[in-house]
Design a protein around this motif. Structure first.
Motif, PDB file in Angstrom:
ATOM      1  N   ARG A  17       0.822  -1.217   0.000  1.00 48.65           N
ATOM      2  CA  ARG A  17       0.000   0.000   0.000  1.00 48.65           C
ATOM      3  C   ARG A  17       0.854   1.264   0.000  1.00 48.65           C
ATOM      4  O   ARG A  17       0.376   2.333   0.350  1.00 48.65           O
ATOM      5  N   LEU A  18       2.112   1.133  -0.393  1.00 45.76           N
ATOM      6  CA  LEU A  18       3.046   2.258  -0.373  1.00 45.76           C
ATOM      7  C   LEU A  18       3.596   2.526  -1.767  1.00 45.76           C
ATOM      8  O   LEU A  18       3.969   1.598  -2.482  1.00 45.76           O
ATOM      9  N   PHE A  19       3.687   3.792  -2.122  1.00 49.62           N
ATOM     10  CA  PHE A  19       4.331   4.194  -3.370  1.00 49.62           C
ATOM     11  C   PHE A  19       5.316   5.301  -3.055  1.00 49.62           C
ATOM     12  O   PHE A  19       4.938   6.432  -2.794  1.00 49.62           O
ATOM     13  N   TYR A  20       6.616   4.934  -3.063  1.00 48.58           N
ATOM     14  CA  TYR A  20       7.694   5.907  -2.863  1.00 48.58           C
ATOM     15  C   TYR A  20       8.053   6.484  -4.233  1.00 48.58           C
ATOM     16  O   TYR A  20       8.833   5.894  -4.974  1.00 48.58           O
ATOM     17  N   THR A  21       7.515   7.627  -4.551  1.00 50.66           N
ATOM     18  CA  THR A  21       7.660   8.156  -5.909  1.00 50.66           C
ATOM     19  C   THR A  21       9.064   8.652  -6.228  1.00 50.66           C
ATOM     20  O   THR A  21       9.469   8.673  -7.385  1.00 50.66           O
ATOM     21  N   GLN A  22       9.815   9.063  -5.201  1.00 54.42           N
ATOM     22  CA  GLN A  22      11.089   9.746  -5.429  1.00 54.42           C
ATOM     23  C   GLN A  22      12.311   8.898  -5.121  1.00 54.42           C
ATOM     24  O   GLN A  22      13.421   9.411  -5.110  1.00 54.42           O
ATOM     25  N   GLY A  23      12.114   7.612  -4.855  1.00 52.95           N
ATOM     26  CA  GLY A  23      13.252   6.750  -4.601  1.00 52.95           C
ATOM     27  C   GLY A  23      13.300   6.238  -3.178  1.00 52.95           C
ATOM     28  O   GLY A  23      12.324   6.309  -2.430  1.00 52.95           O
ATOM     29  N   ASP A  24      14.464   5.714  -2.801  1.00 55.80           N
ATOM     30  CA  ASP A  24      14.608   5.040  -1.508  1.00 55.80           C
ATOM     31  C   ASP A  24      16.085   5.085  -1.121  1.00 55.80           C
ATOM     32  O   ASP A  24      16.955   4.668  -1.887  1.00 55.80           O
ATOM     33  N   TYR A  25      16.369   5.578   0.092  1.00 54.64           N
ATOM     34  CA  TYR A  25      17.745   5.577   0.587  1.00 54.64           C
ATOM     35  C   TYR A  25      18.337   4.165   0.629  1.00 54.64           C
ATOM     36  O   TYR A  25      19.556   4.004   0.659  1.00 54.64           O
ATOM     37  N   GLY A  26      17.503   3.153   0.645  1.00 54.31           N
ATOM     38  CA  GLY A  26      17.980   1.785   0.741  1.00 54.31           C
ATOM     39  C   GLY A  26      18.329   1.149  -0.591  1.00 54.31           C
ATOM     40  O   GLY A  26      18.659  -0.042  -0.630  1.00 54.31           O
ATOM     41  N   LEU A  27      18.285   1.915  -1.669  1.00 54.23           N
ATOM     42  CA  LEU A  27      18.558   1.367  -2.995  1.00 54.23           C
ATOM     43  C   LEU A  27      19.676   2.134  -3.700  1.00 54.23           C
ATOM     44  O   LEU A  27      19.762   3.361  -3.605  1.00 54.23           O
ATOM     45  N   TRP A  28      20.502   1.384  -4.434  1.00 54.97           N
ATOM     46  CA  TRP A  28      21.479   1.966  -5.332  1.00 54.97           C
ATOM     47  C   TRP A  28      21.084   1.689  -6.770  1.00 54.97           C
ATOM     48  O   TRP A  28      20.316   0.774  -7.062  1.00 54.97           O
ATOM     49  N   GLN A  29      21.644   2.485  -7.670  1.00 52.95           N
ATOM     50  CA  GLN A  29      21.456   2.296  -9.100  1.00 52.95           C
ATOM     51  C   GLN A  29      22.755   2.657  -9.796  1.00 52.95           C
ATOM     52  O   GLN A  29      23.623   3.299  -9.210  1.00 52.95           O
ATOM     53  N   CYS A  30      22.888   2.246 -11.040  1.00 50.88           N
ATOM     54  CA  CYS A  30      24.035   2.689 -11.833  1.00 50.88           C
ATOM     55  C   CYS A  30      23.957   4.198 -11.996  1.00 50.88           C
ATOM     56  O   CYS A  30      22.898   4.752 -12.294  1.00 50.88           O
ATOM     57  N   ALA A  31      25.073   4.890 -11.797  1.00 45.56           N
ATOM     58  CA  ALA A  31      25.077   6.354 -11.878  1.00 45.56           C
ATOM     59  C   ALA A  31      24.819   6.849 -13.291  1.00 45.56           C
ATOM     60  O   ALA A  31      24.352   7.973 -13.466  1.00 45.56           O
ATOM     61  N   ARG A  32      25.109   6.069 -14.298  1.00 47.51           N
ATOM     62  CA  ARG A  32      24.961   6.564 -15.682  1.00 47.51           C
ATOM     63  C   ARG A  32      23.518   6.875 -16.068  1.00 47.51           C
ATOM     64  O   ARG A  32      23.310   7.972 -16.637  1.00 47.51           O
ATOM     65  N   PRO A  33      22.484   6.069 -15.964  1.00 47.64           N
ATOM     66  CA  PRO A  33      22.481   4.656 -15.603  1.00 47.64           C
ATOM     67  C   PRO A  33      22.493   3.812 -16.893  1.00 47.64           C
ATOM     68  O   PRO A  33      21.880   4.172 -17.894  1.00 47.64           O
ATOM     69  N   CYS A  34      23.162   2.674 -16.841  1.00 47.05           N
ATOM     70  CA  CYS A  34      23.246   1.823 -18.031  1.00 47.05           C
ATOM     71  C   CYS A  34      22.091   0.834 -18.112  1.00 47.05           C
ATOM     72  O   CYS A  34      21.895   0.204 -19.154  1.00 47.05           O
TER      73      CYS A  34
END
Length: 297
Positions: free
Chosen positions: A123-140
């Motif tokens: 029942r949650l939608f974090y629209t702007q991201g999450d401190y607990g997640l990383w992603q590729c900086a590029r992103p590829c």
């Protein structure tokens, strides 16, 4: 703040068939998630001594001379804001008010306080991201990666404002640097989980279209009004059975078009929630006493 406006919101919450919570940074601030002052000073004394940062947020944008130092700072930032409980029980108090309702949460917060407090993840939608997640900086590519274990090690093993080089996160696809999964520019990754949450939010709103629904805005400022505030106004205006309620420390207001179906309260969110719980559960008749009431309608 008088008893009438607290009772009005408590009654609206009780009578609504569904509740959509729209939460911004003000909710976490009420829960004690301060990015400045004592909390910042206790967790970043060495970075403050070297760089004279005034608060946690501004330090996050500093161009550190190495990735080892960048992640020494950010690992502490992530650890206290994502993996530690909020100092005050505001989120748990909110859950107690809505746990028996059909609810959904739309939030621009990235600190995961809702889930740690026990809100249903579906029942949650974090629209702007999450401190607990990383992603590729590029992103590829469009995947994100949980960072809990690596962040814990970064915090434990850093010395002299640096983490060990082997802990610097690298993209498993291209080998380039990783970044936080936070919407700050066009590189933000909307992964499969983001799209699933978006669809669940859309389906929830569609299922309750035209019904007695409460659009409840908590701590939303003016930085990104197009995500929560303006859509809540529009959906309330389009549904004569809907009510819009806004609680914020400052500048809580509903547009005149929602006269009669808008409730605005200025004050500390945690204190207001406690009074709503008291009014809704016990109806003791005690007068609420919060500054700057602005009921609309």
């Amino acid at each position: 703040m008088n008893r009438d406006i607290i009772k009005e919101l408590a009654d609206c919450l009780a009578d609504s068939s569904a509740v959509v919570i729209g939460a911004g940074a003000g909710l976490s601030a009420s829960a004690g998630m301060s990015y400045a002052g004592r909390r910042f000073e206790e967790n970043f004394p060495d970075f403050i001594a070297r760089y004279h940062f005034s608060d946690m947020y501004s330090g996050g944008f500093y161009p550190f001379p190495s990735l080892e130092e960048h992640w020494a700072y950010w690992s502490r930032y992530i650890w206290i804001n994502r993996y530690q409980d909020a100092p005050k029980p505001v989120y748990r108090d909110l859950l107690q008010l809505v746990k028996d309702k059909d609810y959904f949460v739309l939030t621009t917060n990235v600190d995961h306080c809702f889930q740690r407090a026990g809100f249903d993840k579906s029942r949650l939608f974090y629209t702007q991201g999450d401190y607990g997640l990383w992603q590729c900086a590029r992103p590829c590519h469009n995947r994100t990666y949980d960072n809990a274990e690596t962040v814990r090690r970064m915090v434990e093993e850093q010395k002299n404002l640096r983490i060990p080089s082997e802990l610097v996160p690298r993209c498993p696809v291209c080998g380039g640097p990783m970044a936080m999964n936070l919407r700050c520019d066009s590189t933000f990754v909307q992964d499969a989980g983001w799209y699933r949450a978006n669809e669940r939010c859309r389906a929830f709103l569609q299922r309750h279209r035209g019904r007695h629904i409460l659009f409840w805005e908590l701590g939303v400022g003016g930085n990104t009004p197009g995500i929560i505030k303006y859509p809540f106004w529009q959906m309330t205006a389009e549904n004569p059975k809907a009510t819009y309620a806004c609680i914020n420390k400052i500048r809580a207001a509903a547009p005149p078009e929602l006269a009669g179906r808008g409730i605005s309260i200025e004050g500390d969110i945690g204190a207001v929630l406690a009074l709503i719980a008291e009014e809704g559960a016990y109806d003791t008749g005690r007068t609420a006493d919060l500054p700057h009431p602005h009921p609309t309608g």
